[in-house]
Scaffold this active site. Structure first.
Site, mmCIF file in Angstrom:
data_model
loop_
_atom_site.group_PDB
_atom_site.id
_atom_site.type_symbol
_atom_site.label_atom_id
_atom_site.label_comp_id
_atom_site.label_asym_id
_atom_site.label_seq_id
_atom_site.Cartn_x
_atom_site.Cartn_y
_atom_site.Cartn_z
ATOM 1 C CB CYS A 1 -0.899 -0.006 1.237
ATOM 2 S SG CYS A 1 -2.047 1.372 1.255
ATOM 3 C CG LEU A 2 4.335 3.657 -2.006
ATOM 4 C CD1 LEU A 2 4.664 4.300 -0.662
ATOM 5 C CD2 LEU A 2 5.602 3.078 -2.632
#
Length: 148
Positions: free
Chosen positions: A75-76
């Site tokens: 999750c970026l």
């Protein structure tokens, strides 16, 4: 891809197939923070849509982290909604390094790790160390990823 910065002592790039420069591995060895001393391997796949599409990135190392789930999904923001063609692979590399320096419990993929980070930083730190040494955190087993 020629702009990739490999001078950082905490990262190393390898190409499993030297004839395929669109698929490579990035090793990150944080030198500070919760994950100091660990070695984390990420697989990068750059499609022919790059730079209009972000590279596909997956963490090969199972890690106890709020922003990386147990299947290796990351999750970026620059891999999702904040990707723009002016960004580069370096933007992703810097973002991954930042995740290890400052995990973000407010945008989690691993909700359990995020809740522990929010409610009990000391327990979170213990869980990270236990997982990096090779062992169980709850019901989940982690392979050793500490360099020393």
């Amino acid at each position: 891809l020629s702009d990739i910065d490999t001078k950082n002592h905490c990262t190393r790039l390898t190409y499993p197939n030297p004839n395929d420069l669109m698929n490579f591995k990035l090793a990150i060895a944080p030198d500070e923070g919760f994950y100091k001393g660990g070695l984390f391997i990420f697989n990068f796949h750059v499609t022919d849509q790059y730079p209009h599409e972000a590279p596909k990135v997956k963490c090969e190392t199972k890690v106890y982290h709020p922003n990386i789930d147990l299947e290796g999904n990351v999750c970026l923001n620059v891999l999702r909604e904040d990707w723009k063609p002016v960004l580069s692979i370096n933007s992703v590399i810097y973002g991954l390094q930042l995740l290890f320096q400052e995990p973000n419990p407010d945008d989690p993929l691993n909700r359990e790790a995020a809740e522990v980070l929010k409610s009990n930083r000391r327990l979170f730190e213990q869980n990270v160390l236990r997982s990096m040494r090779g062992g169980y955190v709850g019901e989940e087993y982690f392979e050793k990823c500490l360099l020393k």
